[in-house]
Design an enzyme around this catalytic site. Structure first.
Site, PDB file in Angstrom:
ATOM      1  N   ASP A  47      88.918  84.213 107.246  1.00  0.00           N
ATOM      2  CA  ASP A  47      88.790  85.755 107.301  1.00  0.00           C
ATOM      3  C   ASP A  47      87.432  86.387 107.313  1.00  0.00           C
ATOM      4  O   ASP A  47      87.527  87.401 108.177  1.00  0.00           O
ATOM      5  CB  ASP A  47      89.437  86.367 105.828  1.00  0.00           C
ATOM      6  CG  ASP A  47      90.760  86.106 105.635  1.00  0.00           C
ATOM      7  OD1 ASP A  47      91.644  86.584 106.445  1.00  0.00           O
ATOM      8  OD2 ASP A  47      91.265  85.499 104.631  1.00  0.00           O
TER       9      ASP A  47
ATOM     10  N   ASP B  78      92.292  90.459 103.742  1.00  0.00           N
ATOM     11  CA  ASP B  78      92.784  89.281 104.565  1.00  0.00           C
ATOM     12  C   ASP B  78      92.741  90.174 105.948  1.00  0.00           C
ATOM     13  O   ASP B  78      93.042  91.376 106.044  1.00  0.00           O
ATOM     14  CB  ASP B  78      94.247  89.371 104.237  1.00  0.00           C
ATOM     15  CG  ASP B  78      94.194  88.258 102.833  1.00  0.00           C
ATOM     16  OD1 ASP B  78      93.491  87.565 102.559  1.00  0.00           O
ATOM     17  OD2 ASP B  78      95.506  88.478 102.099  1.00  0.00           O
TER      18      ASP B  78
ATOM     19  N   ARG C 156      98.675  86.180 107.495  1.00  0.00           N
ATOM     20  CA  ARG C 156      98.516  84.733 107.029  1.00  0.00           C
ATOM     21  C   ARG C 156      98.180  84.542 105.726  1.00  0.00           C
ATOM     22  O   ARG C 156      97.249  85.223 105.127  1.00  0.00           O
ATOM     23  CB  ARG C 156      97.564  83.822 108.118  1.00  0.00           C
ATOM     24  CG  ARG C 156      96.055  83.929 107.817  1.00  0.00           C
ATOM     25  CD  ARG C 156      95.257  83.200 108.849  1.00  0.00           C
ATOM     26  NE  ARG C 156      94.908  82.062 108.339  1.00  0.00           N
ATOM     27  CZ  ARG C 156      93.754  81.826 107.312  1.00  0.00           C
ATOM     28  NH1 ARG C 156      93.211  82.570 106.924  1.00  0.00           N
ATOM     29  NH2 ARG C 156      93.318  80.347 107.200  1.00  0.00           N
TER      30      ARG C 156
END
Length: 179
Positions: A125, A153, A116
Site C-alpha cells: 500500500d 488501503d 486487496r
C-alpha cells in the site's frame, strides 16, 4: 474469515497450474512492451513467474526497518537471497530505476472488487500510493470475499483471476469483463 483462514484456503486451491495458465493468458496483453515488476510467490500465492520468464524485470526487496519495499532490477542470472519474511529477493542494485516500471504485479490474500487484502503490514500500500505504474493483482477466483477495507488501503487498477478481469473505474467503482 481472517487472513490466516484466507491463506489456508489459498494453499489448498485445486487445479492450480491450469488456473495460473488462465491468469497468464488474460495478463499477457497488459505486459506487451512494458517493464514489469513481479514477485516471488509464497504461501500459495498465484505463481506466474514460471510462465513469464524474462518479462519480469524487477522484484521487491523489503526493508523491515522502514516497513517499505523497493523494486530492484532482476534477470534470471540474478542470485536471489532469502529476505525478510523468508521471501526470495534480489540484492540491492544501484542501477535499479523503479520509476521505469510500467506494470506492477501484486500478490494478495483476498480481494473484493479491486480492493486487496494483503498480509497487514502495508508494504505494498505504501509503495503503490506513490507509483504511477499500472497495478495488477493476481488471484484465484476462490480468493474473492468480504473483508474490512481500511482508509490506507490502495485499490488496484485491475485484478485478474482465472475466470475474469476486474477493472477499477473512477470513484472506485469497478467493472468486470469475462474472457
Amino acid at each position: 474469515m481472517d487472513r490466516r483462514d484466507w491463506i489456508e484456503k489459498r494453499k489448498h486451491i485445486e487445479d492450480r497450474e491450469s488456473k495460473e495458465r488462465a491468469i497468464v493468458e488474460k495478463l499477457l496483453p497488459f505486459l506487451e512492451g512494458k517493464i514489469v515488476a513481479g514477485y516471488m510467490p509464497i504461501l500459495g500465492e498465484v505463481d506466474v513467474t514460471r510462465f513469464l520468464g524474462e518479462r519480469i524485470q524487477y522484484l521487491p526487496k523489503t526493508d523491515p526497518r522502514s516497513n517499505r519495499i523497493r523494486f530492484e532490477k532482476f534477470d534470471h542470472e540474478t542470485k536471489l537471497e532469502k529476505g525478510h519474511f523468508n521471501v526470495m529477493e534480489p540484492p540491492i542494485d544501484p542501477l535499479s530505476d523503479p520509476s521505469q516500471i510500467d506494470v506492477i504485479l501484486v500478490p494478495l490474500v483476498a480481494f473484493s472488487n479491486t480492493n486487496r487484502l494483503g498480509y497487514g503490514k502495508g508494504y505494498y500500500d505504501r509503495y503503490l500510493k506513490t507509483s504511477k505504474a499500472l497495478h495488477i493483482g493476481l488471484a484465484f477466483e476462490e480468493q474473492e470475499g468480504e473483508f474490512m477495507i481500511q482508509p490506507w488501503d490502495v485499490a488496484l487498477d485491475y485484478i485478474i483471476t482465472d475466470k475474469r478481469i476486474l477493472a477499477k473505474k473512477r470513484g472506485d467503482n469497478y467493472e468486470c469483463c469475462y474472457k
